[in-house]
Design a protein around this motif. Structure first.
Motif, PDB file in Angstrom:
ATOM      1  N   CYS A  81       0.911  -1.767  -0.081  1.00  0.00           N
ATOM      2  CA  CYS A  81       0.019   0.289  -0.111  1.00  0.00           C
ATOM      3  C   CYS A  81       0.752   0.996   0.001  1.00  0.00           C
ATOM      4  O   CYS A  81       1.207   0.981   0.991  1.00  0.00           O
ATOM      5  CB  CYS A  81      -1.170  -0.049   1.497  1.00  0.00           C
ATOM      6  N   ARG A  82       0.873   2.183  -0.811  1.00  0.00           N
ATOM      7  CA  ARG A  82       1.961   3.185  -1.094  1.00  0.00           C
ATOM      8  C   ARG A  82       1.019   4.420  -1.529  1.00  0.00           C
ATOM      9  O   ARG A  82       0.812   5.650  -1.430  1.00  0.00           O
ATOM     10  CB  ARG A  82       2.223   3.107  -2.013  1.00  0.00           C
ATOM     11  N   GLU A  83      -0.627   4.468  -1.462  1.00  0.00           N
ATOM     12  CA  GLU A  83      -1.708   5.382  -1.492  1.00  0.00           C
ATOM     13  C   GLU A  83      -2.919   5.071  -0.203  1.00  0.00           C
ATOM     14  O   GLU A  83      -3.235   4.121  -0.553  1.00  0.00           O
ATOM     15  CB  GLU A  83      -1.726   4.935  -3.199  1.00  0.00           C
ATOM     16  N   ALA A  84      -3.289   6.495  -0.301  1.00  0.00           N
ATOM     17  CA  ALA A  84      -4.498   6.221   0.640  1.00  0.00           C
ATOM     18  C   ALA A  84      -5.342   7.464   0.588  1.00  0.00           C
ATOM     19  O   ALA A  84      -5.171   8.340  -0.311  1.00  0.00           O
ATOM     20  CB  ALA A  84      -3.761   6.427   2.683  1.00  0.00           C
ATOM     21  N   GLN A  85      -6.487   7.372   0.704  1.00  0.00           N
ATOM     22  CA  GLN A  85      -7.772   8.510   0.602  1.00  0.00           C
ATOM     23  C   GLN A  85      -8.179   8.535   1.708  1.00  0.00           C
ATOM     24  O   GLN A  85      -8.352   8.122   2.443  1.00  0.00           O
ATOM     25  CB  GLN A  85      -8.703   7.487  -0.476  1.00  0.00           C
ATOM     26  N   LEU A  86      -9.126   9.992   2.371  1.00  0.00           N
ATOM     27  CA  LEU A  86      -9.708  10.043   3.394  1.00  0.00           C
ATOM     28  C   LEU A  86     -11.181   9.898   2.743  1.00  0.00           C
ATOM     29  O   LEU A  86     -11.667  10.050   1.804  1.00  0.00           O
ATOM     30  CB  LEU A  86      -9.806  11.795   3.724  1.00  0.00           C
ATOM     31  N   ILE A  87     -11.984   9.538   3.756  1.00  0.00           N
ATOM     32  CA  ILE A  87     -12.975   8.734   3.528  1.00  0.00           C
ATOM     33  C   ILE A  87     -14.132   8.686   4.489  1.00  0.00           C
ATOM     34  O   ILE A  87     -13.587   9.680   5.849  1.00  0.00           O
ATOM     35  CB  ILE A  87     -13.040   7.049   3.474  1.00  0.00           C
ATOM     36  N   GLU A  88     -15.402   9.043   4.226  1.00  0.00           N
ATOM     37  CA  GLU A  88     -16.716  10.028   4.918  1.00  0.00           C
ATOM     38  C   GLU A  88     -18.000   9.069   4.779  1.00  0.00           C
ATOM     39  O   GLU A  88     -17.384   8.558   3.571  1.00  0.00           O
ATOM     40  CB  GLU A  88     -16.996  11.081   5.347  1.00  0.00           C
ATOM     41  N   VAL A 208       2.205   8.205   0.369  1.00  0.00           N
ATOM     42  CA  VAL A 208       3.905   8.309   1.108  1.00  0.00           C
ATOM     43  C   VAL A 208       4.906   8.445   0.170  1.00  0.00           C
ATOM     44  O   VAL A 208       5.046   8.127  -1.156  1.00  0.00           O
ATOM     45  CB  VAL A 208       3.859   7.306   1.497  1.00  0.00           C
ATOM     46  N   PRO A 209       6.396   8.891   0.764  1.00  0.00           N
ATOM     47  CA  PRO A 209       7.566   8.296  -0.410  1.00  0.00           C
ATOM     48  C   PRO A 209       7.762   6.816  -1.532  1.00  0.00           C
ATOM     49  O   PRO A 209       7.514   5.599  -1.081  1.00  0.00           O
ATOM     50  CB  PRO A 209       8.752   8.812   0.059  1.00  0.00           C
ATOM     51  N   GLU A 210       8.302   7.145  -2.555  1.00  0.00           N
ATOM     52  CA  GLU A 210       8.602   5.951  -3.121  1.00  0.00           C
ATOM     53  C   GLU A 210       9.391   4.793  -2.820  1.00  0.00           C
ATOM     54  O   GLU A 210       8.850   3.704  -2.616  1.00  0.00           O
ATOM     55  CB  GLU A 210       9.176   6.228  -4.942  1.00  0.00           C
ATOM     56  N   THR A 211      10.215   4.915  -1.482  1.00  0.00           N
ATOM     57  CA  THR A 211      10.595   4.004  -0.337  1.00  0.00           C
ATOM     58  C   THR A 211       9.670   3.406   0.320  1.00  0.00           C
ATOM     59  O   THR A 211      10.187   3.276   1.348  1.00  0.00           O
ATOM     60  CB  THR A 211      12.398   4.375  -0.260  1.00  0.00           C
ATOM     61  N   VAL A 212       8.410   3.684   0.749  1.00  0.00           N
ATOM     62  CA  VAL A 212       8.252   3.441   1.877  1.00  0.00           C
ATOM     63  C   VAL A 212       6.761   2.764   1.775  1.00  0.00           C
ATOM     64  O   VAL A 212       6.181   3.036   0.222  1.00  0.00           O
ATOM     65  CB  VAL A 212       7.572   4.636   2.715  1.00  0.00           C
ATOM     66  N   ALA A 213       6.307   1.716   2.541  1.00  0.00           N
ATOM     67  CA  ALA A 213       4.922   0.583   2.128  1.00  0.00           C
ATOM     68  C   ALA A 213       4.349   0.167   2.408  1.00  0.00           C
ATOM     69  O   ALA A 213       5.217   0.000   3.472  1.00  0.00           O
ATOM     70  CB  ALA A 213       5.292  -0.329   0.592  1.00  0.00           C
ATOM     71  N   ILE A 214       3.418   0.283   3.359  1.00  0.00           N
ATOM     72  CA  ILE A 214       3.013  -0.806   3.997  1.00  0.00           C
ATOM     73  C   ILE A 214       2.137  -2.355   4.046  1.00  0.00           C
ATOM     74  O   ILE A 214       2.042  -2.580   2.236  1.00  0.00           O
ATOM     75  CB  ILE A 214       1.142  -0.284   4.485  1.00  0.00           C
ATOM     76  N   CYS A 215       3.003  -3.659   4.216  1.00  0.00           N
ATOM     77  CA  CYS A 215       2.992  -4.784   3.964  1.00  0.00           C
ATOM     78  C   CYS A 215       1.694  -4.884   4.028  1.00  0.00           C
ATOM     79  O   CYS A 215       1.266  -5.421   5.140  1.00  0.00           O
ATOM     80  CB  CYS A 215       3.811  -5.301   4.548  1.00  0.00           C
ATOM     81  N   VAL A 216       1.447  -5.781   2.829  1.00  0.00           N
ATOM     82  CA  VAL A 216      -0.523  -6.938   3.061  1.00  0.00           C
ATOM     83  C   VAL A 216      -0.157  -8.211   2.613  1.00  0.00           C
ATOM     84  O   VAL A 216      -1.361  -8.135   2.617  1.00  0.00           O
ATOM     85  CB  VAL A 216      -1.387  -5.510   2.277  1.00  0.00           C
ATOM     86  N   ASN A 217       0.702  -8.149   2.272  1.00  0.00           N
ATOM     87  CA  ASN A 217       0.684  -9.509   1.205  1.00  0.00           C
ATOM     88  C   ASN A 217       1.554 -10.006   2.664  1.00  0.00           C
ATOM     89  O   ASN A 217       2.691  -9.955   3.271  1.00  0.00           O
ATOM     90  CB  ASN A 217       1.373  -9.834   0.017  1.00  0.00           C
ATOM     91  N   PRO A 218       0.979 -11.286   2.226  1.00  0.00           N
ATOM     92  CA  PRO A 218       1.351 -12.403   3.401  1.00  0.00           C
ATOM     93  C   PRO A 218       3.205 -12.649   3.570  1.00  0.00           C
ATOM     94  O   PRO A 218       3.765 -13.852   4.220  1.00  0.00           O
ATOM     95  CB  PRO A 218       0.944 -13.712   3.628  1.00  0.00           C
TER      96      PRO A 218
END
Length: 339
Positions: A81-88, A208-218
């Protein structure tokens, strides 16, 4: 008397050699820093702080607006995950007066339609995963799709919108009798839709910067969906997005009873060998493996209070696994958890 000649500007040979030597040393230091991963590690740390800031921003928006607000994390095909959105969460949607909900029961199969002068509004206000509420039948149903359709009213075709639900068998039976397909047997003007979270209009994507990501793959170091005593049920497979949604009092609405949500951030460019998946283990985790992966951090959301913290991933204390290792140890201090 001899006249003084103007002194010629410039550098002597010695000065040039000294300057060149300094530049060579600085270039070598810069290359050493780049190869050591210090720059990437700093970006990972700042990126983790940025993700924590997004979550705190969403929590404050929920408090300010007195309505659910949150962050939707968008997962790419590589399991990061390298991108997110504000949601409501918008207000529940009730169809204007004059529209009618119809239920067809034909041979045990149930279908739901809406007819009336304002059915075009459904496409603009209702989406998949919203909820249909039918008070007169005492039932609610998750919506799958809302295609255009036609129903038979008094022998004449009438334009309609079909409300396809996840499990039509959960719609209460309308009795032993059945009708012909396309001919509804039940109608009510009282119905509505509970809408799920949507991206906040006008808000740019969160990057986020290109060198940062959230891992979600097992296969990556966040582990399985139940690792180290922390159930990561809000972090699905690599192909799915996931939400963290705050109530006005700060509580996480979609936590599913979890005490905390853990997001594992990493520099994917530095991850040549990833730590093993899972939680507390006596074997399988090598200190050198964690160190080779570069800077890794946990972004923790304590779901009862909405408190957000950023902690370094706990690494093994030795290379031979003599001590059982829990990479989530730093997430379990209970600060702000309300437990």
């Amino acid at each position: 008397m001899r006249a003084k000649l103007p002194r010629r500007g410039g550098f002597t040979l010695v000065e040039l050699l000294v300057a060149m030597g300094i530049l060579i040393v600085l270039a070598g230091l810069a290359l050493l820093v780049a190869n050591s991963g210090i720059v990437g590690n700093a970006r990972t740390s700042s990126g983790s702080d940025r993700i924590g800031g997004w979550l705190m921003q969403a929590r404050e928006k929920a408090k300010r607006d007195n309505a659910p607000r949150g962050i939707r994390f968008l997962v790419d095909g590589s399991g990061y995950c390298r991108e997110a959105q504000l949601i409501e969460v918008p207000e529940p949607y009730t169809m204007p007066v004059g529209n009618t909900l119809l239920v067809e029961q034909s041979g045990g199969v149930r279908r739901v339609y809406v007819i009336g002068p304002n059915i075009a509004d459904i496409a603009n206000n209702v989406a998949a995963n919203d909820t249909l509420v039918i008070p007169s039948l005492g039932s609610i149903h998750r919506i799958v799709a809302t295609p255009a359709a036609s129903v038979n009213i008094g022998g004449n075709p009438v334009a309609a919108v079909e409300i396809q639900v996840f499990d039509p068998s959960k719609i209460p039976s309308l009795g032993a009798g059945s009708s012909a397909a396309g001919t509804p047997t039940y109608s009510t003007p009282k119905f509505g839709f509970i809408r799920q979270a949507r991206p906040t209009f006008g808000e740019p994507p969160l990057l986020v910067p290109e060198t940062v990501a959230i891992c979600v793959n097992p296969a990556n170091p966040d582990g399985s969906n139940a690792a180290g005593g922390v159930t990561l049920s809000l972090i699905p497979t690599a192909s799915g997005n996931f939400d963290v949604l705050f109530a006005p009092n700060g509580e996480v609405l979609n936590a599913g009873g979890l005490g905390r949500i853990v997001l594992w951030t990493i520099n994917p460019e530095a991850t040549l060998t990833t730590p093993a998946a899972g939680g507390v283990r006596a074997t399988g985790d090598l200190k050198s493996t964690y160190e080779a992966a570069g800077e890794m951090r946990h972004v923790i959301v304590y779901t009862k209070t909405g408190a957000v913290a950023v902690q370094p991933v706990d690494i093994p204390v030795d290379e031979n696994n003599a001590t059982p290792h829990d990479p989530y140890a730093n997430t379990k201090d209970g600060i702000g958890s309300g437990l």
